[in-house]
Design a protein around this motif. Structure first.
Motif, PDB file in Angstrom:
ATOM      1  N   ASP A 683       0.930  -1.186  -0.062  1.00  0.00           N
ATOM      2  CA  ASP A 683      -0.006   0.009  -0.014  1.00  0.00           C
ATOM      3  C   ASP A 683       0.796   1.278  -0.090  1.00  0.00           C
ATOM      4  OD1 ASP A 683      -2.122   1.590   0.205  1.00  0.00           O
ATOM      5  OD2 ASP A 683      -3.029   0.764   2.050  1.00  0.00           O
ATOM      6  N   ASP A 684       0.217   2.395  -0.338  1.00  0.00           N
ATOM      7  CA  ASP A 684       0.751   3.674  -0.411  1.00  0.00           C
ATOM      8  C   ASP A 684       2.413   3.433  -0.863  1.00  0.00           C
ATOM      9  OD1 ASP A 684      -1.404   4.367   0.990  1.00  0.00           O
ATOM     10  OD2 ASP A 684      -0.392   4.146   2.860  1.00  0.00           O
ATOM     11  N   GLU A 738      -4.249   4.853  -6.976  1.00  0.00           N
ATOM     12  CA  GLU A 738      -5.079   5.237  -5.743  1.00  0.00           C
ATOM     13  C   GLU A 738      -5.250   6.868  -5.907  1.00  0.00           C
ATOM     14  OE1 GLU A 738      -4.513   3.312  -1.570  1.00  0.00           O
ATOM     15  OE2 GLU A 738      -2.718   4.435  -2.096  1.00  0.00           O
TER      16      GLU A 738
END
Ligand code: C2E
Ligand code: CA
Ligand code: CA
Length: 795
Positions: A683-684, A738
């Motif tokens: 993630d991220d 995202e």
């Protein structure tokens, strides 16, 4: 005839009357002697009984102290069996003590009550480690109370003993007086008889002589009886282990009982005639002289003192001394000293009180002593308008040492740390161990600047590697400082330092902060939030929302990401706020499990019932703590089997920050998760410390590119976004962009070759029912496809 006949007749009457008078008086005196003799006998028995009882109770008190000692040891890891056995010994000693009293006496009942209280306590449960700490505290309270009650009984016996002694001495004196009276009477009678005898015939003389012989015989036997009982009494005093001495008002000893030799090594003869102060410890002479002056100056005065004597071989013993003025008592005529050797008991008490105020591992003062010193420092500061400060030191990473190297290494580390702390303070400061890995320093007269200087020293000292269990261990410390402001209690000051210490810890550890009032507000707000969050978790007030993830190749919603929301009093609080709080409060595990179960259950239901959603996947965020806790894989397996969701439909989103923890256990746990068939997403990506090696090492399936790259791409038009997407593709990862909010961003993402998008452009995270409607709408309307087509234009 009548004259000659009446003269001998009157003489006869006079003789008979005289004999009757003599016999009556003699009988009266003898009765007094015999009565006193009986009384003396009873006193002697009383003295013996009282001594026996006092002896038993003294043993009882000693047992209670030994039990207390065991209990105190138990608080610092002693053996519960020893305490349980000690309690048995105490109970038995009490039983023995009880037999010395009549069953209907108050003392007997009191001893029975003490035994009942002792028996009512669940001693056998001390062996239970879970309840030990609480039970030990209760037991210490109970036994301390009982010890006081035993001591009270013991003191009663002791004063009874002294009273009986005194009464014996008085009875003895009364006897002597009665005997003297008897002797005087006999002497007078003898003179009378001689006068009478002159006019007596031979038979009268013989009878009178016989009577006198008989009386003398009786007197002798009475004297003998008195002597025997006096000897008995004397023997009791002489054999007693307690010391009895008689002195003049200036301290010159006229009598010293033989027990003195056992205590001091000097025979009693060597002390008689000497001044008693000569044998006292020099520091105790003035006090004892003052006591003697006080007692000697008060008729029947009594006082007690604890004084030390120096023995023949130079040792020092402590005596508990009762001093009585019996100058007015003709039987004694001096100052009576009764003394008992309490050296061993005192040593035991000192040891107990040292244990009560020190930490057994490091030998540092404990919290109780620390608070006392700090209170004193504050008192002095308040009185003199001065200052005082305190420093709280909490070791960073201590738990880790304990967990990985074991408790013995942890203990050694604490001891070394304690030594270093000791080296950082000045005379007059107190460094204490408050518990666990928390230490504190009290600085009388300390200003904030002064405390800050010591804090810097402590930080430096603790930063150096410490040897524990043969290894060099690196730890550090977080420090909170609070200094006197206004009239404050020690508790207030420590609470402030504690707040500052936690701020220091939260804000990155390895540093110190001086308390400021706004910290208190922040902390209490935080504590309130923690409390509310804990309630919310309990009441199921954590909601899961779902944000669609759209595949750019198939142009369909292929997955949703589960995002947690906290509903608090009509307000929705986002995870950015409550996840850190939950992590700190230890609630993240519960929240994570809840989100995982709810999301898996919901998505599996949609897969079964929603048209076009049969292959829907779900992404769940996990916090580093959850993975590091080590039972993440078990929870995942449980959730999958409970909901029926196939493992490949579940993706766990982990952040780069946890992968930085390059530990074996993390690696092993991620392997177990992968072995379940569950997917992993990074993630991220790019938002933190990107580490290509961890990307390779942990073999994730998906790369989620952080929103930041979109902003960057829009601003500079250089293709970092492109480079990251390229990297993902090269590694064979699915790349998800995202935070796509605009058509322009979508175009960039597509141009960069991403596989999927997630963002407000498609949909915000939606509550469960809205998300279901969205899926229904997306599957039936073809709007998603249309949305994607529109964004193709700028590309
Ligand atoms: P994340 O995993 O990066 O989640 C995506 C975040 O970006 C979400 O914020 C989402 O609402 C937001 N977002 C999505 N699309 C857009 C967009 O187009 N523009 C903007 N500005 N933002 C967008 P949210 O829900 O506030 O979550 C924040 C973070 O909290 C998440 O970041 C995730 O790391 C964490 N989190 C959320 N739920 C959980 C959970 O159940 N457990 C754990 N441990 N962490 C969670
Ligand atoms: Ca996420
Ligand atoms: Ca993210």
């Amino acid at each position: 005839m009548s004259a000659t006949g009446s003269a001998p007749g009157r003489r006869r009457v006079a003789q008979v009357l005289l004999v009757l008078l003599v016999l009556g008086t003699t009988a009266g005196i003898l009765r007094v002697v015999v009565q006193n003799n009986i009384l003396l006998g009873r006193m002697t028995t009383d003295v013996a009984t009282a001594q026996g009882r006092a002896f038993n109770l003294s043993n009882g008190e000693r047992e209670a102290l030994l039990l207390l000692q065991r209990l105190t040891e138990l608080e610092s890891g002693g053996d519960p069996a020893a305490a349980i056995e000690r309690h048995g010994l105490l109970s038995r000693q009490l039983e023995v003590s009880g037999t010395g009293f009549a069953p209907d006496s108050a003392q007997y009942r009191e001893i029975a009550a003490i035994r009942t209280a002792l028996a009512a306590f669940p001693w056998d449960q001390l062996g239970d480690p879970g309840r030990r700490a609480a039970l030990t505290r209760q037991a210490v309270l109970l036994v301390t109370g009982l010890e006081v009650r035993i001591k009270t009984l013991y003191s009663q016996q002791e004063s009874f003993f002294y009273d009986a002694t005194l009464r014996s001495l008085q009875a003895k004196k009364a006897n002597e007086r009665a005997l003297a009276g008897l002797v005087a009477l006999v002497a007078v009678l003898g003179v009378c008889w001689i006068a009478v005898l002159k006019r007596r015939n031979r038979s009268d003389l013989a009878r009178a002589y016989d009577a006198l012989v008989a009386e003398t015989e009786e007197r002798r036997s009475a004297e003998h009886a008195l002597r025997t009982s006096e000897q008995r009494f004397r023997a009791l005093v002489q054999r007693a282990s307690d010391l009895t001495a008689v002195s003049a008002a200036d301290g010159t000893l006229s009598y010293v009982s033989p027990a003195v030799e056992d205590i001091t090594g000097f025979p009693s003869a060597a002390l008689t005639g000497r001044v008693l102060f000569d044998h006292l410890h020099p520091d105790d002479r003035d006090r004892t002289a003052a006591l003697l002056a006080g007692v000697a100056g008060t008729p029947s005065g009594v006082d007690t003192i604890e004084a030390r004597v120096v023995t023949k071989d130079g040792r020092v013993r402590t005596l508990e001394v009762v001093c009585r003025n019996l100058c007015a008592d003709p039987a004694v005529g001096g100052i009576v000293w009764n003394a008992r050797d309490v050296t061993d008991r005192r040593a035991l008490q000192d040891q107990l009180s040292h244990q009560a105020y020190h930490d057994s591992l490091t030998g540092l003062p404990n919290r109780a002593l620390f608070m006392r010193r700090l209170t004193e420092a504050l008192g002095t500061a308040a009185a003199a308008g001065g200052t005082a400060a305190t420093i709280l030191v909490d070791l960073d990473g201590f738990k880790n040492v304990n967990d990985t190297l074991g408790h013995p290494a942890g203990d050694e580390l604490l001891q070394r740390a304690a030594e270093r702390l000791r080296g950082c303070i000045l005379d007059g400061d107190t460094v204490a161990r408050l518990g666990g890995d928390e230490f504190a320093i009290a600085i009388p007269g300390g200003t904030p600047e002064h405390a800050a200087a010591i804090s810097r020293r402590v930080l430096t000292a603790l930063r150096r590697p410490i040897r524990a269990d043969g290894q060099e261990v690196r730890i550090g410390a977080s420090i909170g400082v609070a200094a006197l402001a206004g009239h404050r209690t020690a508790e207030d000051l420590v609470a402030d330092a504690d707040i500052a210490m936690y701020e220091a810890k939260r804000g990155g550890k390895g540093r110190f902060l001086v308390f400021a009032p706004e910290m208190r507000e922040r902390t209490s707000r935080r504590a309130q939030l923690e409390q509310q969050l804990s309630r919310a978790v309990m009441l199921g007030q954590i909601e899961v929302q779902y944000q669609p993830i759209v595949d750019l190749h198939t142009r369909t919603v292929t997955a949703v990401e589960a995002l947690a929301r906290w509903h608090r009093d009509g307000e929705v609080i986002g995870p950015e706020v409550f996840v850190p709080i939950a992590e700190e409060a230890g609630l993240i595990g519960e929240i994570g499990t809840e989100v995982l179960l709810r999301a898996a259950e919901t998505v599996q239901r949609w897969r079964r019932t929603e048209p076009g959603s049969a292959g829907l996947g779900v992404s769940v965020n996990v916090s580093g703590w959850q993975v590091l806790a080590g039972d993440c894989s078990l929870q995942l397996a449980d959730a999958l089997s409970a909901t029926g969701l196939p493992p490949e439909a579940l993706t766990l989103e982990i952040t780069e920050s946890i992968l930085l923890d390059d530990s074996e256990s993390l690696s092993a746990e991620l392997d177990r998760i992968r072995a379940l068939g569950v997917r992993l997403a990074m993630d991220d990506f790019g938002a933190g410390h990107s580490s290509l090696s961890s990307l390779l090492r942990y073999r994730v399936d998906t790369l989620k590119i952080d929103r930041m790259f979109l902003d960057q791409a829009l601003r500079s038009r250089t293709s970092l976004l492109q480079a990251v997407a390229e990297l993902g593709r090269t590694l064979g990862l699915r790349v998800v962009a995202e935070g796509v909010e605009t058509a322009e961003q979508l175009a960039l993402v597509r141009a960069a070759g991403c596989d999927a998008v997630q963002g407000f452009l498609v949909s915000r995270p939606l509550p469960e029912e809205d998300a279901r409607l969205f899926l229904e709408w997306a599957a039936s309307s073809g709007e998603i496809s249309a949305l994607l087509s529109r964004s193709e234009a700028p590309a």
